[in-house]
Design an enzyme around this catalytic site. Structure first.
Site, mmCIF file in Angstrom:
data_model
loop_
_atom_site.group_PDB
_atom_site.id
_atom_site.type_symbol
_atom_site.label_atom_id
_atom_site.label_comp_id
_atom_site.label_asym_id
_atom_site.label_seq_id
_atom_site.Cartn_x
_atom_site.Cartn_y
_atom_site.Cartn_z
ATOM 1 N N HIS A 121 39.406 27.076 44.234
ATOM 2 C CA HIS A 121 38.957 28.392 44.863
ATOM 3 C C HIS A 121 37.655 28.454 45.128
ATOM 4 O O HIS A 121 36.804 27.761 44.313
ATOM 5 C CB HIS A 121 39.581 29.618 43.987
ATOM 6 C CG HIS A 121 39.477 30.850 44.161
ATOM 7 N ND1 HIS A 121 38.294 31.602 44.314
ATOM 8 C CD2 HIS A 121 40.269 31.762 44.694
ATOM 9 C CE1 HIS A 121 38.563 32.897 44.808
ATOM 10 N NE2 HIS A 121 39.729 33.060 45.070
ATOM 11 N N ASP A 198 39.602 26.465 35.561
ATOM 12 C CA ASP A 198 39.922 27.798 36.136
ATOM 13 C C ASP A 198 41.386 27.741 35.942
ATOM 14 O O ASP A 198 42.258 27.404 36.366
ATOM 15 C CB ASP A 198 39.505 27.717 37.821
ATOM 16 C CG ASP A 198 39.887 28.853 38.600
ATOM 17 O OD1 ASP A 198 40.741 29.632 37.951
ATOM 18 O OD2 ASP A 198 39.559 28.912 39.592
ATOM 19 N N GLN A 201 45.244 31.246 37.594
ATOM 20 C CA GLN A 201 46.553 31.229 37.898
ATOM 21 C C GLN A 201 47.563 30.577 36.977
ATOM 22 O O GLN A 201 48.746 30.605 37.271
ATOM 23 C CB GLN A 201 46.689 30.559 39.362
ATOM 24 C CG GLN A 201 46.159 31.121 40.560
ATOM 25 C CD GLN A 201 46.579 32.558 41.014
ATOM 26 O OE1 GLN A 201 47.679 32.848 40.699
ATOM 27 N NE2 GLN A 201 45.726 33.339 41.638
ATOM 28 N N LYS A 224 45.085 39.660 36.930
ATOM 29 C CA LYS A 224 46.259 38.841 37.715
ATOM 30 C C LYS A 224 47.432 38.846 36.443
ATOM 31 O O LYS A 224 48.246 37.992 36.737
ATOM 32 C CB LYS A 224 45.737 37.523 37.892
ATOM 33 C CG LYS A 224 44.912 37.547 39.205
ATOM 34 C CD LYS A 224 44.264 35.959 39.391
ATOM 35 C CE LYS A 224 43.201 35.814 40.471
ATOM 36 N NZ LYS A 224 43.551 36.221 41.616
ATOM 37 N N CYS A 364 40.850 31.950 50.136
ATOM 38 C CA CYS A 364 39.488 31.553 49.269
ATOM 39 C C CYS A 364 39.676 30.063 49.461
ATOM 40 O O CYS A 364 39.069 29.551 48.224
ATOM 41 C CB CYS A 364 39.425 32.338 48.000
ATOM 42 S SG CYS A 364 38.917 34.143 48.581
HETATM 43 N N1 PMP Z 1 40.438 30.837 40.741
HETATM 44 C C1 PMP Z 1 41.684 31.023 41.143
HETATM 45 C C2 PMP Z 1 42.363 29.752 41.119
HETATM 46 C C3 PMP Z 1 42.108 32.291 41.750
HETATM 47 O O1 PMP Z 1 43.344 32.472 41.999
HETATM 48 C C4 PMP Z 1 41.145 33.468 41.902
HETATM 49 C C5 PMP Z 1 41.570 34.710 42.265
HETATM 50 N N2 PMP Z 1 42.562 34.489 43.547
HETATM 51 C C6 PMP Z 1 39.847 33.177 41.370
HETATM 52 C C7 PMP Z 1 39.345 31.975 40.825
HETATM 53 C C8 PMP Z 1 39.041 34.413 41.276
HETATM 54 O O2 PMP Z 1 39.458 35.465 40.568
HETATM 55 P P1 PMP Z 1 38.850 36.800 40.618
HETATM 56 O O3 PMP Z 1 38.832 37.284 41.982
HETATM 57 O O4 PMP Z 1 39.600 37.554 39.620
HETATM 58 O O5 PMP Z 1 37.264 36.494 40.126
#
Ligand code: PMP
Length: 426
Positions: A121, A198, A201, A224, A364
């Site tokens: 991401h 990270d 998910q 999430k 993203c």
């Molecule tokens: N890493 C991953 C794998 C994500 O799916 C997300 C959110 N889509 C993020 C980081 C960023 O999370 P946040 O927008 O809550 O900071």
């Protein structure tokens, strides 16, 4: 698990969208909240609201107790080394940026290497790009194979004596791949490098035990996993946090302040400058209780069954291309796809007409999209409250879109990205 009973805990699931019952399949972007979390938030404001750690009055003491109790719950939920190793941030993005600033600026030197993957991401990519540019460090990558899994030969090839950090997503938000973190941990350990995972998910959807993963940093977001927005978590061993510089300066993170200098507070407060989202953290505690009550093994089993079912029924649709591993054991509750030449935004719009919420775009993950030779995908992502009937409605709606647009053979890359005012991703 009684899914019908679980669904009743989520008020939003009984609303209608465009005259149809809502089918919420955008859980990778953010999850829905059970009543227990909504009530914890409103109860906090109605009965407890006061700033934490500062007051000597009853409300402040109660608020502090809820805040610190939630920290302990987080530590138990992922088997963190201690409550003091749990730092509350705003979200996963801030947690990763905290490490890039507080650890990276201090310990990364010119020529050092940071190993990432091609499916990160942007929030686990851009902070390292900024750091590497600032420090003259080198970014290396484990690339993604056409089947949506990581090429582990790159891991052996590109990790070396100059590797200081390996940063990898546990589960891909874009295509659902579950990555073999233990393997990354072994490589990091053998090189004396650190491992950042990270877990945005993974922690919400699969059982995560930090001791088993063997990582040094773990980052995830409350929103999430049924919690409120504006609360994130960073976990690291206390020895590591002690060595790191502060991230943000201000109230709460200090021990003593003079006009020219200051000393830092003990952990975890050294990294929690300013008034935190204490109401959100209190409600996050209720979300953790809720998930704990369901059991993360049960959550994962339900999602795996649903996604296996979804893969099977989507594969029947003519002209569909599904990305990521086809084995549901290697995939989280995410299915990302293109349908012929239909633009993902168009597909998302048709699904919305049927009350079905999905996400369309690059999620993203622009480098991953480029690697897969596409501009974007349509992504459906499930949670514990989704049902097979909802997957059936989803597949039926896709079929309607197929009839509406007509499916042609060329791949979506043949069509340029549609300029869009909509924000993509998450
Ligand atoms: N890493 C991953 C794998 C994500 O799916 C997300 C959110 N889509 C993020 C980081 C960023 O999370 P946040 O927008 O809550 O900071």
């Amino acid at each position: 698990m009684d899914i019908d009973k679980i669904r009743k805990d989520f008020p939003i699931l009984s609303r209608r969208v465009r005259g149809k019952p809502l089918v919420y399949l955008d859980n990778a972007a953010t999850s829905q909240k059970p009543r227990a979390v909504i009530e914890a938030l409103s109860n906090f404001y109605e009965n407890t609201n006061a700033n934490v750690h500062r007051g000597i009055h009853t409300l402040s003491e109660e608020a502090t107790a809820l805040y610190e109790e939630a920290r302990k719950k987080v530590a138990r939920f992922v088997h963190a080394p201690s409550p003091e190793s749990v730092i509350f941030t705003r979200n996963t993005t801030e947690s990763i940026n905290l490490v890039a600033h507080a650890w990276g600026r201090k310990f990364i030197n010119p020529g050092d290497e940071i190993l990432l993957t091609g499916m990160e991401h942007h929030s686990n990519l851009v902070p390292w790009q900024i750091l590497a540019q600032e420090k003259g460090a080198v970014l290396k990558f484990v690339e993604v194979r056409p089947d949506g899994t990581l090429n582990l030969e790159d891991l052996d090839r590109n990790a070396g004596p100059r590797t200081k950090l390996i940063a990898v997503t546990h589960v891909s938000n874009a295509i659902g791949t579950i990555n073999p973190i233990r393997r990354f941990a072994q490589v990091a350990k053998s090189l004396g490098a650190l491992l950042l995972v990270d877990a945005a998910q993974s922690v919400p959807h699969i059982p995560v035990d930090m001791r088993v993963l063997g990582c040094d940093f773990l980052a995830f977001s409350a929103h999430k996993m049924m919690g409120p927005t504006g609360v994130g978590v960073l976990i690291a061993h206390e020895e590591m946090l002690e060595k790191m510089s502060p991230f943000l300066g201000g109230g709460d993170m200090i021990r003593e302040v003079w006009l020219e200098k200051a000393t830092w507070n003990e952990l975890p407060y050294k990294f929690e400058a300013g008034t935190p989202n204490f109401a959100g953290v209190a409600a996050f505690g209720a979300a953790l209780d809720y998930l704990q009550g369901l059991g993360m093994d049960n959550v994962r089993a339900h999602e795996q069954e649903l996604i296996g079912y979804a893969l099977k029924s989507l594969l029947q649709i003519e002209g569909i291309t599904i990305y990521g591993p086809m084995d549901s054991a290697q995939r989280s509750g995410v299915v990302s796809f293109n349908l012929g030449t239909i633009h993902p935004h168009d597909l998302g719009t048709v699904l919305d007409e049927d009350g079905i919420a999905v996400r369309a775009g690059h999620h993203c993950c622009q480098p991953l999209m480029r690697r897969l030779g596409i501009n974007g995908t349509t992504r459906a992502s499930v949670y514990v409250y989704n049902t097979k009937e909802e997957i059936d409605k989803f597949a039926k709606s896709l079929d309607r879109a197929r009839t509406l647009f007509g499916v042609c053979a060329p791949s979506p890359t043949d069509r340029p990205a549609k300029p869009s005012a909509k924000k993509e991703g998450r």
